[in-house]
Design a protein around this motif. Sequence first.
Motif, PDB file in Angstrom:
ATOM      1  N   TYR A 179      45.151  59.216  -2.013  1.00 11.85           N
ATOM      2  CA  TYR A 179      45.022  60.546  -2.592  1.00 11.85           C
ATOM      3  C   TYR A 179      45.515  60.483  -4.035  1.00 11.85           C
ATOM      4  O   TYR A 179      46.711  60.316  -4.283  1.00 11.85           O
ATOM      5  N   THR A 180      44.584  60.597  -4.979  1.00  9.72           N
ATOM      6  CA  THR A 180      44.913  60.487  -6.398  1.00  9.72           C
ATOM      7  C   THR A 180      44.764  61.859  -7.041  1.00  9.72           C
ATOM      8  O   THR A 180      43.799  62.584  -6.751  1.00  9.72           O
ATOM      9  N   PHE A 181      45.696  62.209  -7.923  1.00  4.64           N
ATOM     10  CA  PHE A 181      45.676  63.560  -8.473  1.00  4.64           C
ATOM     11  C   PHE A 181      46.216  63.579  -9.902  1.00  4.64           C
ATOM     12  O   PHE A 181      47.025  62.729 -10.294  1.00  4.64           O
ATOM     13  N   LEU A 192      51.239  66.566 -13.888  1.00  2.41           N
ATOM     14  CA  LEU A 192      51.679  65.865 -12.683  1.00  2.41           C
ATOM     15  C   LEU A 192      50.540  64.945 -12.259  1.00  2.41           C
ATOM     16  O   LEU A 192      49.410  65.388 -12.069  1.00  2.41           O
ATOM     17  N   LEU A 193      50.832  63.654 -12.151  1.00  2.00           N
ATOM     18  CA  LEU A 193      49.805  62.720 -11.696  1.00  2.00           C
ATOM     19  C   LEU A 193      50.419  61.673 -10.789  1.00  2.00           C
ATOM     20  O   LEU A 193      51.610  61.363 -10.890  1.00  2.00           O
ATOM     21  N   GLY A 194      49.589  61.145  -9.893  1.00  2.00           N
ATOM     22  CA  GLY A 194      50.094  60.156  -8.957  1.00  2.00           C
ATOM     23  C   GLY A 194      49.032  59.699  -7.981  1.00  2.00           C
ATOM     24  O   GLY A 194      47.864  60.087  -8.069  1.00  2.00           O
ATOM     25  N   ALA A 195      49.467  58.857  -7.030  1.00  2.00           N
ATOM     26  CA  ALA A 195      48.584  58.315  -5.998  1.00  2.00           C
ATOM     27  C   ALA A 195      49.366  58.312  -4.685  1.00  2.00           C
ATOM     28  O   ALA A 195      50.017  57.334  -4.344  1.00  2.00           O
ATOM     29  N   SER A 196      49.302  59.413  -3.961  1.00  2.00           N
ATOM     30  CA  SER A 196      50.063  59.562  -2.727  1.00  2.00           C
ATOM     31  C   SER A 196      49.330  58.913  -1.561  1.00  2.00           C
ATOM     32  O   SER A 196      48.114  59.037  -1.442  1.00  2.00           O
ATOM     33  N   PRO A 197      50.060  58.248  -0.659  1.00  2.45           N
ATOM     34  CA  PRO A 197      49.419  57.725   0.549  1.00  2.45           C
ATOM     35  C   PRO A 197      49.433  58.706   1.717  1.00  2.45           C
ATOM     36  O   PRO A 197      48.866  58.413   2.776  1.00  2.45           O
ATOM     37  N   GLU A 198      50.093  59.882   1.546  1.00  2.00           N
ATOM     38  CA  GLU A 198      50.438  60.695   2.724  1.00  2.00           C
ATOM     39  C   GLU A 198      49.767  62.065   2.736  1.00  2.00           C
ATOM     40  O   GLU A 198      50.037  62.921   1.878  1.00  2.00           O
ATOM     41  N   LEU A 199      48.924  62.281   3.733  1.00  2.00           N
ATOM     42  CA  LEU A 199      48.322  63.586   3.979  1.00  2.00           C
ATOM     43  C   LEU A 199      49.326  64.458   4.735  1.00  2.00           C
ATOM     44  O   LEU A 199      49.744  64.118   5.840  1.00  2.00           O
ATOM     45  N   LEU A 200      49.676  65.598   4.136  1.00  2.00           N
ATOM     46  CA  LEU A 200      50.527  66.546   4.844  1.00  2.00           C
ATOM     47  C   LEU A 200      49.710  67.223   5.938  1.00  2.00           C
ATOM     48  O   LEU A 200      50.065  67.164   7.123  1.00  2.00           O
ATOM     49  N   VAL A 201      48.592  67.856   5.551  1.00  2.00           N
ATOM     50  CA  VAL A 201      47.698  68.456   6.545  1.00  2.00           C
ATOM     51  C   VAL A 201      46.362  68.787   5.891  1.00  2.00           C
ATOM     52  O   VAL A 201      46.299  69.096   4.698  1.00  2.00           O
ATOM     53  N   SER A 202      45.303  68.696   6.677  1.00  4.46           N
ATOM     54  CA  SER A 202      43.994  69.173   6.240  1.00  4.46           C
ATOM     55  C   SER A 202      43.405  70.033   7.344  1.00  4.46           C
ATOM     56  O   SER A 202      43.749  69.884   8.525  1.00  4.46           O
TER      57      SER A 202
END
Length: 396
Positions: A179-181, A192-202
Amino acid sequence: MTTPEATGLATVGAATALLDAYRPGSARFFASPTRTLLAHGAQAEVAHDARPLAIRVAETLDAASPVGGRAPIVLGAVPFDQSAPAALVVPDAATWGPPLSADPLIALAAPAPAATAWDIRPVPAPDVYRAGVAEAVRRMRAGAFDKVVLARTLELRSPDPLDIPVMLQRLARRDPQGYTFAVPGVTPGRTLLGASPELLVSRDGDRVVANPLAGSAKRSTDLAEDVRRAMALLESEKDLHEHAVVVAAVRAALAPYCDTLEVPDRPTLVCTAAMWHLSTTVTGTIRGNESPASALELACTLHPTPAVCGTPTAIARDTIADLEPFDRGLYTGMVGWGDANGDGEWVVTIRCAEADADTLRLYAGAGIVEASSPDAETAETEAKFRTFLHAVADER
């Protein structure tokens, strides 16, 4: 909100074109394993007041116009402290594309970072962070609480203006399945930018997915050692306990909103370029009623999970405030999108930085339990910094 571009019916270059078109300012970029989104402008901002965030967002979406011929969306970031101002807007325009991982052009090399003489300052210093971990362990052994997540930061200052689009390219092309933002922060002029590996919820229709991660190990460039570390993580009593606490909290939070909920008995492994993580994918069916919970409502109910705060939550929060010498702001909050139909994707804001004209502030944290070692937890934060450090320097 299943769409043709979200199902993998991709045109070569469709997703990377959105990545290439991102420029900081009023643009907002979000990429997930299901889709890529580039938005511009702000027809409305979500107001900050004492009402629950989900209510304020729903009110804003109700008054908004369609975006790109679809239901209006809200997009942006929510801080660790949900009572603090969020950075959420309804954009003027939005373009949706397939996931980056489905675009063959994502395999092309990312642009090289500019040669910069970075001035790097850790906050807190490593020895102070180790002392904080030791103090947290002491309190846990005295029975005060079960777990806390302690973070630290690196402040990087450049003599030259930052090239945020290049950083985003390097983050996205290194971990295209994550997840890149890149979104404007709460403070004007910050990104704010980053590359998170973790989905909180969809939420997509009646389908709900959460993917808590807890328990981590640094990856190795040696294949045999990399596999050994992965297997050791799968068998680590300390990490399995830490992970189980998070999964139990996610199950308990989602259960009242779902008719069905499937939770695997044991975690599996997922990896980024820098880290191995214990992972559990929780799936459910949203409870059928006149007003099913939106993706954002579910996210607000889940946040903060023990993966970014600790347990019990209130004591862990107090411990964080006591032992971390900085305000987390958007770090360990959530970033993503939600639409007027209740669908959306919200991810945990980790492996990230906040940027202004010439300064980056990187964040990394580690879950502290009774069995934690100050040296090992400090090393874990060092490894997690690597995700973003690679975006600013090849040798990292």
